[in-house]
Design a protein around this motif. Structure first.
Motif, short mmCIF file in Angstrom:
data_model
loop_
_atom_site.label_atom_id
_atom_site.label_comp_id
_atom_site.label_asym_id
_atom_site.label_seq_id
_atom_site.Cartn_x
_atom_site.Cartn_y
_atom_site.Cartn_z
N CYS A 51 39.97 36.86 55.45
CA CYS A 51 40.04 36.55 56.88
C CYS A 51 39.46 35.16 57.10
N THR A 52 40.19 34.31 57.79
CA THR A 52 39.68 32.96 58.06
C THR A 52 38.77 32.94 59.28
N SER A 53 38.67 34.05 59.99
CA SER A 53 37.75 34.14 61.13
C SER A 53 36.36 34.59 60.69
N CYS A 54 36.28 35.74 60.03
CA CYS A 54 34.97 36.28 59.63
C CYS A 54 34.65 36.07 58.15
N ARG A 55 35.63 35.54 57.38
CA ARG A 55 35.48 35.22 55.95
C ARG A 55 35.33 36.45 55.06
N ARG A 56 35.65 37.65 55.55
CA ARG A 56 35.58 38.86 54.72
C ARG A 56 36.87 39.02 53.94
N TRP A 57 36.73 39.54 52.72
CA TRP A 57 37.87 39.85 51.87
C TRP A 57 38.51 41.14 52.35
N ARG A 58 39.80 41.32 52.03
CA ARG A 58 40.44 42.59 52.32
C ARG A 58 41.49 42.93 51.29
N PHE A 59 41.48 44.18 50.92
CA PHE A 59 42.47 44.72 50.00
C PHE A 59 42.52 46.21 50.25
N PRO A 60 43.67 46.82 50.37
CA PRO A 60 44.99 46.24 50.20
C PRO A 60 45.34 45.27 51.33
N PRO A 61 46.34 44.42 51.08
CA PRO A 61 46.75 43.44 52.09
C PRO A 61 47.23 44.12 53.36
N ARG A 62 46.92 43.50 54.47
CA ARG A 62 47.38 44.01 55.78
C ARG A 62 47.44 42.87 56.78
N SER A 63 48.04 43.12 57.90
CA SER A 63 48.30 42.05 58.87
C SER A 63 47.08 41.69 59.71
N MET A 75 44.42 34.72 58.39
CA MET A 75 44.04 35.00 57.01
C MET A 75 44.63 33.97 56.08
N ALA A 76 44.06 33.94 54.88
CA ALA A 76 44.55 33.07 53.82
C ALA A 76 44.51 33.86 52.51
N TRP A 77 45.32 33.44 51.56
CA TRP A 77 45.28 34.02 50.22
C TRP A 77 44.45 33.10 49.36
N GLU A 78 43.46 33.69 48.63
CA GLU A 78 42.59 32.90 47.77
C GLU A 78 42.54 33.52 46.38
N ARG A 79 42.52 32.66 45.39
CA ARG A 79 42.39 33.12 44.01
C ARG A 79 40.96 33.61 43.81
N VAL A 80 40.83 34.74 43.10
CA VAL A 80 39.51 35.28 42.77
C VAL A 80 39.31 35.19 41.26
N SER A 81 38.08 35.43 40.83
CA SER A 81 37.71 35.23 39.43
C SER A 81 38.44 36.16 38.46
N ARG A 96 37.17 38.95 37.50
CA ARG A 96 36.12 39.67 36.78
C ARG A 96 35.52 40.71 37.70
N GLY A 97 35.11 41.81 37.08
CA GLY A 97 34.53 42.87 37.88
C GLY A 97 33.88 43.93 37.03
N LEU A 114 39.13 51.98 38.77
CA LEU A 114 38.88 51.35 40.06
C LEU A 114 37.82 50.30 39.78
N VAL A 115 38.17 49.04 39.97
CA VAL A 115 37.30 47.92 39.61
C VAL A 115 36.80 47.23 40.86
N VAL A 116 35.48 47.02 40.92
CA VAL A 116 34.85 46.25 41.99
C VAL A 116 34.84 44.79 41.54
N LEU A 117 35.48 43.92 42.30
CA LEU A 117 35.52 42.51 41.93
C LEU A 117 34.19 41.82 42.22
N ASP A 118 33.87 40.82 41.41
CA ASP A 118 32.59 40.12 41.55
C ASP A 118 32.42 39.45 42.91
N GLU A 119 33.52 39.11 43.56
CA GLU A 119 33.44 38.38 44.83
C GLU A 119 32.83 39.19 45.96
N ASP A 120 32.98 40.52 45.92
CA ASP A 120 32.50 41.34 47.03
C ASP A 120 32.46 42.80 46.58
#
Length: 138
Positions: free
Chosen positions: A29-41, A51-57, A59-60, A86-92
């Motif tokens: 989210c480009t407003s609150c900067r929180r990640w989201r998955f699965p993708p939604r509108s 929102m924006a799409w960003e590459r993540v590491s 790793r998790g 079920l993998v928790v990504l390092d970003e969040d």
């Protein structure tokens, strides 16, 4: 029977396009900067549609897993037992992705295992995110 393939929609198409290039990207989210998955509108945290799409590491840590045994669809029979993680990504810690855990003996599976994303090409322009164990120094 052929292996079922992802059916991208307007929200998920950029995820699958990135995977086909060997990249793991997530919506942010480009407003609150929180990640989201699965993708939604809309952002489930602030309701924004920005929102924006960003590459993540890629790793998790394994948060949970299950081992699939027969009977499965015939197309998966040669792959069992199949570890699905079920993998928790390092970003969040709330950013979690499901995928197969590859090349780890069933007896060595454990919650907390460090993993990295790898991509399995399953059809032209279709790659699936999968997980491999990180080495002790990675």
């Amino acid at each position: 029977m052929e292996r079922p393939l992802p059916q991208p929609d307007d929200d998920s198409a950029p995820y699958w396009e990135a995977a086909a290039r060997g990249e793991l990207q997530m919506q942010r989210c480009t407003s609150c900067r929180r990640w989201r998955f699965p993708p939604r509108s809309r952002c489930p945290h602030c309701g924004s549609d920005a929102m924006a799409w960003e590459r993540v590491s890629g790793r998790g840590t394994v948060y949970s897993f299950v081992v699939a045994h027969p009977p499965l669809l015939a197309v998966f029979a040669a792959r069992v037992p199949l570890a699905i993680a079920l993998v928790v990504l390092d970003e969040d810690p709330q950013l979690r992705v499901v995928g197969n855990l590859l090349e780890v003996p069933i007896a060595e599976l454990q919650i907390g295992m460090r993993v990295f994303v790898d991509f399995e090409t399953v059809a032209e322009d279709v790659s699936l995110p999968q997980w491999r164990r990180l080495g002790p120094r990675e």
